[in-house]
Design a protein around this motif. Structure first.
Motif, PDB file in Angstrom:
ATOM      1  N   CYS B   3    -104.491  -2.190   1.500  1.00  0.00           N
ATOM      2  CA  CYS B   3    -103.763  -3.397   1.102  1.00  0.00           C
ATOM      3  C   CYS B   3    -103.841  -3.641  -0.406  1.00  0.00           C
ATOM      4  O   CYS B   3    -102.862  -4.004  -1.042  1.00  0.00           O
ATOM      5  CB  CYS B   3    -104.295  -4.621   1.836  1.00  0.00           C
ATOM      6  SG  CYS B   3    -104.030  -4.570   3.616  1.00  0.00           S
ATOM      7  N   HIS B  29     -98.123   2.613   4.781  1.00  0.00           N
ATOM      8  CA  HIS B  29     -99.001   1.451   4.884  1.00  0.00           C
ATOM      9  C   HIS B  29     -98.191   0.205   5.264  1.00  0.00           C
ATOM     10  O   HIS B  29     -98.573  -0.545   6.153  1.00  0.00           O
ATOM     11  CB  HIS B  29     -99.772   1.186   3.590  1.00  0.00           C
ATOM     12  CG  HIS B  29    -100.607  -0.054   3.669  1.00  0.00           C
ATOM     13  ND1 HIS B  29    -101.918  -0.048   4.074  1.00  0.00           N
ATOM     14  CD2 HIS B  29    -100.291  -1.362   3.463  1.00  0.00           C
ATOM     15  CE1 HIS B  29    -102.385  -1.285   4.105  1.00  0.00           C
ATOM     16  NE2 HIS B  29    -101.419  -2.114   3.736  1.00  0.00           N
ATOM     17  N   CYS B  33     -98.669  -2.589   8.427  1.00  0.00           N
ATOM     18  CA  CYS B  33     -99.493  -3.723   8.001  1.00  0.00           C
ATOM     19  C   CYS B  33     -98.655  -4.983   7.876  1.00  0.00           C
ATOM     20  O   CYS B  33     -97.903  -5.162   6.918  1.00  0.00           O
ATOM     21  CB  CYS B  33    -100.180  -3.401   6.674  1.00  0.00           C
ATOM     22  SG  CYS B  33    -101.221  -4.755   6.090  1.00  0.00           S
ATOM     23  N   CYS B  36     -99.099  -7.287   4.639  1.00  0.00           N
ATOM     24  CA  CYS B  36     -98.430  -6.741   3.455  1.00  0.00           C
ATOM     25  C   CYS B  36     -96.910  -6.889   3.555  1.00  0.00           C
ATOM     26  O   CYS B  36     -96.246  -7.180   2.556  1.00  0.00           O
ATOM     27  CB  CYS B  36     -98.810  -5.278   3.226  1.00  0.00           C
ATOM     28  SG  CYS B  36    -100.449  -5.095   2.467  1.00  0.00           S
TER      29      CYS B  36
HETATM   30 ZN   LIG Z   1    -101.743  -4.032   3.993  1.00  0.00          ZN
END
Ligand SMILES: [Zn+2]
Lengths: 235, 83
Positions: B3, B29, B33, B36
């Motif tokens: 992150c 990612h 996530c 995010c």
């Molecule tokens: Zn993240």
């Protein structure tokens, strides 16, 4: 080729209908001394010029001065528009230049806060603030922009932002100048612009999401949930 | 990519989806996530909100003064034009 019906262009002459195309055409005409074309250009661009000046200077009288100086400069330098950037970007860059001159003058000879030289922007990696309130917004930006209290909110958030971040955000993100153009205007390196941009974005995001975020859909970032210290075998 | 690293990359990637797509680590990612994703969305919306933000109205007295100044400068530059 395409089966989508084309909107019939209502303008009779060779006048391009929209955006930059049209503004380039207006510049061409203005160069030949066509004041009407120039006035049309002014009309299209003055709201953005004034808004940028106002946001940079926070004072309507100064914003007026900058707006006027900007278009007087445009008259002076009509021939110098080379068509590399959009007309709007070219004019906004002139406006930013005048606004920066005024900001510098306000401060006398002091080193201004947006100019580099102090270092401090390099510790980006270690000291970036973590997002705290993470939640989708309840409404779209287009709907939000209509509301008076939201306009006040975004103005306030901008004022709270340190000037060195505010200028970069306004020029790059709001008015769409390139990173390089922004760097040149402010006398910064491109790397420096990017760092400041990130900080500006994160700070504004945090401030606005506190108000606009949907609390019921709030997400918890991983970093704030370190694994609990071992204290027996909880499930 | 974690992150924090994604956050640091946001100065490049917010406004350029093509760059984003090119960076596999970033895309991977982000895809997995949710926090995010929301942060990236929030930032995009923040920028959109400022772009859509109200254009401050220019005072009418200024409009007049402004047009006059333009006309004068125009006449000085193009003495033969009709203003
Ligand atoms: Zn993240």
């Amino acid at each position: 080729m395409t089966d989508t019906p084309r909107a019939v262009d209502s303008s009779v002459d060779d006048q391009p209908a929209t955006g930059d195309q049209r503004q380039r055409w207006l510049i061409e005409k203005a160069r030949t001394g066509d004041f009407t074309a120039f006035e049309m250009l002014v009309q299209e661009l003055e709201p953005r010029v004034y808004r940028l000046a106002w946001r940079m200077l926070r004072q309507s009288h100064d914003a007026e001065d900058v707006t006027q100086q900007t278009f007087l400069s445009v008259i002076e330098h009509l021939e110098q528009y080379r068509g590399e950037a959009t007309v709007a970007a070219w004019v906004l860059r002139i406006a930013a230049n005048h606004a920066l001159k005024l900001l510098r003058r306000r401060r006398g000879m002091m080193v201004t806060s947006w100019e580099s030289g102090r270092g401090g922007d390099n510790e980006i990696a270690s000291s970036l603030p973590h997002p705290e309130v993470i939640a989708p917004w309840r409404e779209t930006p287009a709907d939000l922009a209509e509301r008076t209290e939201i306009r006040r909110l975004i103005d306030e958030a901008l004022i709270e932002l340190d000037e060195k971040y505010r200028l970069v955000f306004l020029l790059r993100d709001v008015e769409g100048l390139s990173v390089r153009e922004t760097a040149e205007l402010l006398g910064l390196s491109e790397a420096n612009v990017k760092v400041r941009l990130l900080r500006a974005r994160l700070q504004l995001r945090e401030r606005l999401t506190r108000v606009l975020g949907d609390e019921s859909r709030r997400a918890i970032p991983e970093h704030s949930h370190p694994p609990p210290p071992a204290e027996g075998n909880k499930v | 990519m974690n992150c924090d690293e994604l956050l640091r990359a946001l100065n490049e990637y917010v406004d350029d989806e093509t760059v984003l797509a090119l960076c596999r680590e970033f895309a991977e990612h982000l895809a997995g996530c949710q926090p995010c994703q929301i942060v990236v969305d929030n930032i995009r919306q923040t920028i959109q909100l400022y772009r859509a933000g109200e254009l401050h109205p220019m005072p009418p007295e200024f409009q007049e003064r402004f047009r006059r100044a333009l006309r004068e400068r125009w006449k000085a530059k193009f003495p033969n034009s009709e203003v």
